[in-house]
Design an enzyme around this catalytic site. Structure first.
Site, PDB file in Angstrom:
ATOM      1  N   ASP A 284       0.860  -1.175   0.000  1.00  0.00           N
ATOM      2  CA  ASP A 284       0.000   0.000   0.000  1.00  0.00           C
ATOM      3  C   ASP A 284       0.900   1.230   0.000  1.00  0.00           C
ATOM      4  OD1 ASP A 284      -2.638   1.388   0.508  1.00  0.00           O
ATOM      5  OD2 ASP A 284      -1.485   2.074   2.236  1.00  0.00           O
TER       6      ASP A 284
ATOM      7  N   GLU B 295      -0.640  -1.157  -6.043  1.00  0.00           N
ATOM      8  CA  GLU B 295      -1.812  -0.426  -6.513  1.00  0.00           C
ATOM      9  C   GLU B 295      -1.516   0.188  -7.869  1.00  0.00           C
ATOM     10  OE1 GLU B 295      -3.565   2.013  -2.977  1.00  0.00           O
ATOM     11  OE2 GLU B 295      -1.426   1.704  -2.762  1.00  0.00           O
TER      12      GLU B 295
ATOM     13  N   CYS C 238     -12.657  -4.876   4.902  1.00  0.00           N
ATOM     14  CA  CYS C 238     -12.034  -5.543   6.054  1.00  0.00           C
ATOM     15  C   CYS C 238     -11.267  -6.762   5.544  1.00  0.00           C
ATOM     16  CB  CYS C 238     -13.101  -5.985   7.049  1.00  0.00           C
ATOM     17  SG  CYS C 238     -12.460  -7.037   8.350  1.00  0.00           S
TER      18      CYS C 238
ATOM     19  N   CYS D 256     -12.867 -10.180   7.472  1.00  0.00           N
ATOM     20  CA  CYS D 256     -14.162 -10.796   7.151  1.00  0.00           C
ATOM     21  C   CYS D 256     -14.707 -10.388   5.787  1.00  0.00           C
ATOM     22  CB  CYS D 256     -15.199 -10.470   8.236  1.00  0.00           C
ATOM     23  SG  CYS D 256     -15.766  -8.762   8.161  1.00  0.00           S
TER      24      CYS D 256
ATOM     25  N   CYS E  36     -13.223  -2.708  11.913  1.00  0.00           N
ATOM     26  CA  CYS E  36     -14.340  -3.251  11.148  1.00  0.00           C
ATOM     27  C   CYS E  36     -15.622  -3.163  11.973  1.00  0.00           C
ATOM     28  CB  CYS E  36     -14.048  -4.698  10.766  1.00  0.00           C
ATOM     29  SG  CYS E  36     -15.405  -5.469   9.886  1.00  0.00           S
TER      30      CYS E  36
ATOM     31  N   CYS F 134     -16.998  -7.227  12.215  1.00  0.00           N
ATOM     32  CA  CYS F 134     -16.360  -8.268  13.028  1.00  0.00           C
ATOM     33  C   CYS F 134     -15.425  -7.708  14.091  1.00  0.00           C
ATOM     34  CB  CYS F 134     -15.600  -9.251  12.140  1.00  0.00           C
ATOM     35  SG  CYS F 134     -14.062  -8.567  11.496  1.00  0.00           S
TER      36      CYS F 134
ATOM     37  N   ASP G  60      -3.096   1.125   6.971  1.00  0.00           N
ATOM     38  CA  ASP G  60      -2.240   0.830   5.817  1.00  0.00           C
ATOM     39  C   ASP G  60      -1.981  -0.665   5.691  1.00  0.00           C
ATOM     40  OD1 ASP G  60      -2.028   3.529   5.264  1.00  0.00           O
ATOM     41  OD2 ASP G  60      -0.277   3.787   6.553  1.00  0.00           O
TER      42      ASP G  60
END
Ligand code: ZN
Length: 403
Positions: A185, A269, A336, A339, A355, A358, A365
């Site tokens: 990232d 990315e 997330c 999950c 999240c 969950c 990051d």
């Protein structure tokens, strides 16, 4: 086959420097001469001169009395300059290369360089090199030169002459058995965060030296243009600029080498960085006037040079047998990684990811980097499914992610 360049500082004396300036000047002259002719042709909507034609005319120029000084320089470097000019026009007119522009007129302080294209012309012995019409020149050899010599380029910047030696060597793929895959990232505060939790700080050296730079620039504005002191001040600014550029590049080199050495597949990315910063005009290397007025984010992008990071990853990955795969960064900051729940509320602060489904909590990051890794695997599965002809949909959405 793998191409690589080694750059060293030359140990010059006034006698050698005189020759270097002269040859650099001759090659710049030939560039500008044909550039002007072509500019006139373009104005009249005529087709430009290609290499063969320019080469023909350059030989006639050399024989004329007015331009006979051109034959002082080694013939190869003049020809090479014309080839470069020809290539620059081809790239500039090539619509597939959106970042390329038409060539410009060359200036002494920005463009003093020339290339010896033929390895038969030079000889390297330990810490010195023999060049046609120049003779033996020593250089600060900071590392060993491995591979077959291809060509060398001599260039001047910020008070010194440099030699760049390009070599070619057989690619030896290292054993990738015990290497892991990784998602990266890219960020503003942290230049790169890996899916395994490792983070690399950005080096905002430009910011820290900005006050110094603006002070120097203010002093420059008070000097009368093109005076001796004005040039002196200008030189100081150039030195600082090159110091900033070197420090930034060096920092990125260390990071990209480490990442490429230790990983098999590298998912990054697909940021289209160039497009993002294009709004502020120009390229990363050559930012336009509007950059200053643009928001801090844009400047940080320019600062850290994500595209430089990508560029280095791309070419180094081939040295170490790694592979760089671009991934669509959509939703990676809201998803997330535990999950799979996607929500804007997941990202409550810039730094922390929690999240809402969950309760998984992590550094934002690292969460994004883990998503990029997962998306990368999804793309790989998609690809292999498409090849085998099965239509089963794996993790994630195939259509959303450009393969
Ligand atoms: Zn969750």
């Amino acid at each position: 086959m793998l191409r690589k360049a080694y750059k060293f500082k030359l140990k010059t004396n006034s006698k050698i420097e005189k020759k270097l300036w002269s040859y650099a000047g001759h090659s710049r002259f030939i560039w500008n001469y044909f550039w002007s002719l072509n500019a006139r042709r373009l104005q009249k909507r005529q087709s430009i001169m290609r290499y063969a034609e320019m080469d023909y005319w350059s030989k006639i120029l050399k024989r004329s009395e007015q331009y006979s000084f051109l034959s002082e320089a080694p013939a190869h470097i003049i020809q090479q300059k014309l080839k470069d000019l020809d290539k620059a026009y081809q790239d500039g007119f090539d619509r597939t290369q959106s970042t390329k522009r038409l060539p410009k007129k060359r200036k002494k302080h920005l463009h003093s360089s020339f290339r010896f294209p033929d390895p038969k012309q030079f000889k390297i012995e330990n810490r010195r090199i023999s060049l046609p019409k120049i003779g033996w020149v020593s250089f600060f050899k900071s590392q060993n030169i491995l591979g077959t010599l291809r060509n060398i380029t001599i260039s001047y910047h910020s008070g010194n002459w440099y030699i760049s030696i390009q070599v070619e060597s057989q690619l030896i793929l290292p054993n990738s058995a015990n290497k892991s895959d990784v998602g990266i990232d890219l960020g503003v505060a942290k230049l790169a965060t890996l899916s395994n939790g490792k983070a690399y700080e950005a080096k905002n050296i430009y910011r820290s030296l900005e006050t110094k730079l603006s002070k120097l620039q203010r002093r420059l504005s008070r000097k009368s243009k093109f005076s001796k002191n004005w040039f002196k001040q200008k030189r100081k600014i150039q030195c600082l600029h090159s110091h900033i550029a070197n420090a930034r590049k060096d920092h990125t080199h260390k990071i990209t080498t480490e990442i490429c050495k230790n990983h098999a597949k590298i998912f990054v990315e697909d940021l289209k960085v160039l497009n993002m910063s294009k709004s502020a005009k120009g390229t990363i290397e050559n930012p336009g006037k509007n950059v200053r007025t643009k928001s801090g984010l844009n400047k940080s992008i320019l600062d850290q040079g994500w595209s430089e990071f990508r560029r280095q990853l791309e070419y180094k990955s081939s040295w170490y047998g790694a592979e760089v795969v671009p991934i669509n960064p959509q939703y990676t900051s809201q998803l997330c990684s535990e999950c799979g729940h996607t929500s804007k509320e997941n990202r409550q602060t810039q730094a922390q990811f929690v999240c809402v489904s969950c309760n998984f909590s992590s550094n934002a990051d690292i969460n994004a980097a883990r998503n990029i890794l997962a998306a990368g695997y999804a793309v790989s599965v998609c690809e292999s499914n498409h090849i085998s002809g099965r239509k089963q949909k794996p993790l994630g959405n195939c259509e959303k992610i450009p393969a």
